[in-house]
Scaffold this motif. Sequence first.
Motif, PDB file in Angstrom:
ATOM      1  N   CYS A   1      -3.686  11.922   6.427  1.00 13.78           N
ATOM      2  CA  CYS A   1      -3.215  10.186   7.429  1.00 13.78           C
ATOM      3  C   CYS A   1      -3.779  10.517   8.350  1.00 13.78           C
ATOM      4  CB  CYS A   1      -1.921  10.465   7.604  1.00 13.78           C
ATOM      5  SG  CYS A   1      -1.551   8.489   8.567  1.00 13.78           S
TER       6      CYS A   1
ATOM      7  N   SER B   1      -6.808  14.230   2.432  1.00 16.49           N
ATOM      8  CA  SER B   1      -5.823  13.424   2.054  1.00 16.49           C
ATOM      9  C   SER B   1      -5.068  13.011   3.620  1.00 16.49           C
ATOM     10  CB  SER B   1      -4.827  13.292   0.788  1.00 16.49           C
ATOM     11  OG  SER B   1      -4.550  14.391   0.372  1.00 16.49           O
TER      12      SER B   1
ATOM     13  N   THR C   1       0.293  14.275   3.486  1.00 21.12           N
ATOM     14  CA  THR C   1      -0.624  13.543   4.754  1.00 21.12           C
ATOM     15  C   THR C   1      -0.445  14.457   6.174  1.00 21.12           C
ATOM     16  OG1 THR C   1       1.542  11.709   4.645  1.00 21.12           O
ATOM     17  CG2 THR C   1      -0.193  11.933   3.002  1.00 21.12           C
TER      18      THR C   1
END
Length: 294
Positions: A201, A199, A166
């Motif tokens: 963040c 994926s 992330t």
Amino acid sequence: MTITIDKNSGYCFGVEFAIQMAEDEMENVPELYCLGDIVHNGMEVQRLYQKGLRIIDREQLKELHDCKVLIRAHGEPPETYQLALQNNIELIDASCPVVLKLQNRVKHAFDNMEEVEGQIVIYGQQGHAEVIGIAGQTHDKAIIVTTEADLDKIDFTKPVTLFSQTTKSTKGFYHIKALIEERIREAKGELVDFDANDSICRQVSNREPQLARFSTEHDVVVFVSGKKSSNGKALYSVCKSINPNSYFIESEQELEASWFDQAQSVGICGATSTPMWLMQQVADSIQALELQAI
């Protein structure tokens, strides 16, 4: 000389949540175990040590019984939870919701890939706490890629599902994605059986354009981060690419007065694991350097 702290820097939600959970728990106990550094910032780890937070590794966890252990924001593999049950350890789970969601996605994708003899590929740092937790959802069968050379681990004749740690660089992820697509075309003649999942963040990825703008607004940029921080390395590279007068430090002790000789404006920023109090300390120290020079 003006000194500005980037208002968008500092803890992400996951790190802030984990530290708050630790501090709340330590109000009731003299010591609290934490599996691995709660945050990749030595200064903050030391501050929390003074409050009673004790860092342990996985080998030490195996020896513990009948106690409490904090799971940090990075998350953990399934084996950690199994061990806790066996040893009657109460886990205080501060895993970041974004990381937990990714773990669930990877587990579901792995189950699907097993049916077609496919591969789960994770763009991330080998040995990083979050990557260990993610790979654990695949019984450690996932292929971890960090550099282009790591792509040789993949069998491009088989289906591939790609995820990212992330906190990795968005630019880096899409570069790896493009290289995988190229290799699949070479192996199969067309792009098939490839599922790429960004994926990263968004609280992290949004900081890249924010820091790029911040870096243009100052003569000198001081980036404050723990040297272990993967996110810190990625975000600092953004600053350095925009402003050559960017410097990476872990604490105010690493500041050099010569950096600010010609500066009219200094910007201070940091990683998602950098506490605001530490950036303020750096700002105060730069102010003191300026007063000494007068």
